[in-house]
Design a protein around this motif. Structure first.
Motif, short mmCIF file in Angstrom:
data_model
loop_
_atom_site.label_atom_id
_atom_site.label_comp_id
_atom_site.label_asym_id
_atom_site.label_seq_id
_atom_site.Cartn_x
_atom_site.Cartn_y
_atom_site.Cartn_z
N GLY A 27 0.86 -1.15 0.01
CA GLY A 27 -0.13 0.30 0.17
C GLY A 27 0.90 1.28 -0.24
N GLN A 28 1.77 1.53 -0.41
CA GLN A 28 2.75 2.58 -0.19
C GLN A 28 3.54 3.21 -1.43
OE1 GLN A 28 5.10 -0.50 1.94
NE2 GLN A 28 6.39 1.12 3.24
N TRP A 29 2.47 2.19 -2.18
CA TRP A 29 2.57 2.83 -3.32
C TRP A 29 1.74 3.27 -4.40
CZ3 TRP A 29 7.48 2.68 -6.29
CH2 TRP A 29 8.81 1.85 -6.41
N GLY A 30 0.07 3.40 -3.12
CA GLY A 30 -1.04 3.72 -3.13
C GLY A 30 -1.72 2.43 -3.19
N PRO A 31 -3.43 3.23 -3.24
CA PRO A 31 -4.50 1.93 -2.83
C PRO A 31 -4.36 0.77 -3.41
CG PRO A 31 -5.26 4.53 -3.29
CD PRO A 31 -3.51 4.35 -4.37
N VAL A 32 -4.51 0.30 -2.59
CA VAL A 32 -4.95 -1.12 -3.16
C VAL A 32 -5.38 -2.01 -2.97
CG1 VAL A 32 -1.96 -1.40 -3.57
CG2 VAL A 32 -3.14 -2.12 -0.77
N ASP A 33 -6.43 -3.18 -3.16
CA ASP A 33 -7.27 -3.77 -3.46
C ASP A 33 -6.32 -5.99 -2.97
OD1 ASP A 33 -8.77 -6.26 -4.06
OD2 ASP A 33 -10.59 -4.39 -3.19
#
Length: 326
Positions: A27-33
């Motif tokens: 999640g540190q590169w952007g929102p994740v599912d």
């Protein structure tokens, strides 16, 4: 479409030369599912990728947990998972001789291994790496004795280290001694220093080389435009790395590289990945991927062709000494 396999040093493992990089799953590169992340991992396994790189640091263990969930759903061949333990305190980039004993005390190493075992939900870690190698570890090998004891206890299979930022030279002596099974290093068109001594030293001792940042965190993917920076999530890794003038400087240099590579390939990403895989000393290159199309494209470069003749010499002048981790 079959991904090529390479020996992983002296371990006897036969692993895909394209590895699944799992930092973005934290999640540190952007929102994740998480559901999408697991589907991406399973797609990669199905296509022959059998090596995953994760770490305690990636989302404070969340990436490890997601990888662990994918392993429970997978019913095919063995998947090798490499994880990393961070030090008690990350040394400042200006520190040239940090103390490895203070960074990785014995009990801390044991606690970290147990935590990764729980998050991955496995009985034994395939490969545990010190996320921050410190050359003082050559003189004081308490860290290694502790990890070897954990291996004897059946909690670790193989031991490796990850070199700090752009310090490939710090791994040369370690590689010559063959103290660990693998060394992870930044190696790409901009960062060519591993070619100086590290790759040869690793080959001589049959130490596996894991390449990270082959696409320079995305700049060498060929997908960036002048508006890309503004599209990234505030506080994300990329937004931090390429802040200020860094993004513009990078785009300028990428354009210069493309002026050379576009005559050979239909995408800069192909040139960048082939540049790394062209080195026979490399066991695998970690690539971040989140979709079937991206997985298929990465695998398509794993065909044993390497770089077109003469292209390595033409790319040599693009080496760029900088450290955006600072």
């Amino acid at each position: 479409m079959a991904v090529q396999r390479r020996p992983f040093g002296r371990t006897g493992w036969n692993i895909s030369e394209i590895a699944f990089g799992a930092w973005q799953l934290g999640g540190q590169w952007g929102p994740v599912d998480d559901g999408e992340s697991i589907r991406a991992l399973l797609d990669a396994y199905e296509r022959g990728i059998n090596f995953v790189d994760t770490a305690e640091m990636y989302g404070s263990g969340h990436s490890e947990e997601v990888v662990g969930r994918s392993l429970r759903e997978w019913t095919g061949e063995r998947i090798y998972v490499a994880t990393k333990m961070q030090p008690v305190r990350w040394p400042d980039p200006s520190e040239n001789d940090p103390d490895i004993v203070a960074a990785y005390p014995a009990e801390y190493l044991r606690t970290s291994v147990e935590a990764s075992l729980r998050r991955l939900d496995v009985e034994r870690l395939d490969l545990i790496q010190l996320h921050c190698w410190m050359p003082s570890g050559l003189d004081n090998q308490e860290w290694l004795h502790t990890l070897l004891a954990l291996r004897d206890e059946g909690k670790i299979d193989r031991i490796g280290v990850s070199l700090r930022d752009y310090r490939a030279d710090e791994g040369v002596a370690l590689a010559r001694l063959g103290l660990v099974d693998s060394i992870q290093v930044i190696y790409n068109i901009f960062e060519q220093s591993p070619q100086t001594e590290l790759l040869a030293a690793a080959a001589a001792s049959q130490t596996a080389i894991i390449v990270r940042v082959a696409l320079d965190s995305g700049s060498l993917s060929g997908a960036w435009t002048a508006s890309t920076y503004d599209e990234w999530t505030e506080g994300s890794v990329l937004k931090t790395f390429y802040r200020g003038e860094r993004f513009g400087q990078t785009l300028e240099r990428v354009a210069q590289i493309r002026a050379v590579t576009d005559a050979f390939y239909d995408g800069l990403d192909e040139a960048a990945i082939r540049f790394v895989l062209d080195a026979p000393e490399v066991s695998t290159a970690i690539i971040g991927m989140t979709s079937p199309d991206r997985i298929d494209r990465n695998i398509s470069f794993s065909d044993g062709r390497g770089l077109d003749p003469g292209l390595r010499d033409r790319l040599a002048p693009f080496e760029w000494k900088r450290n955006f981790y600072v």
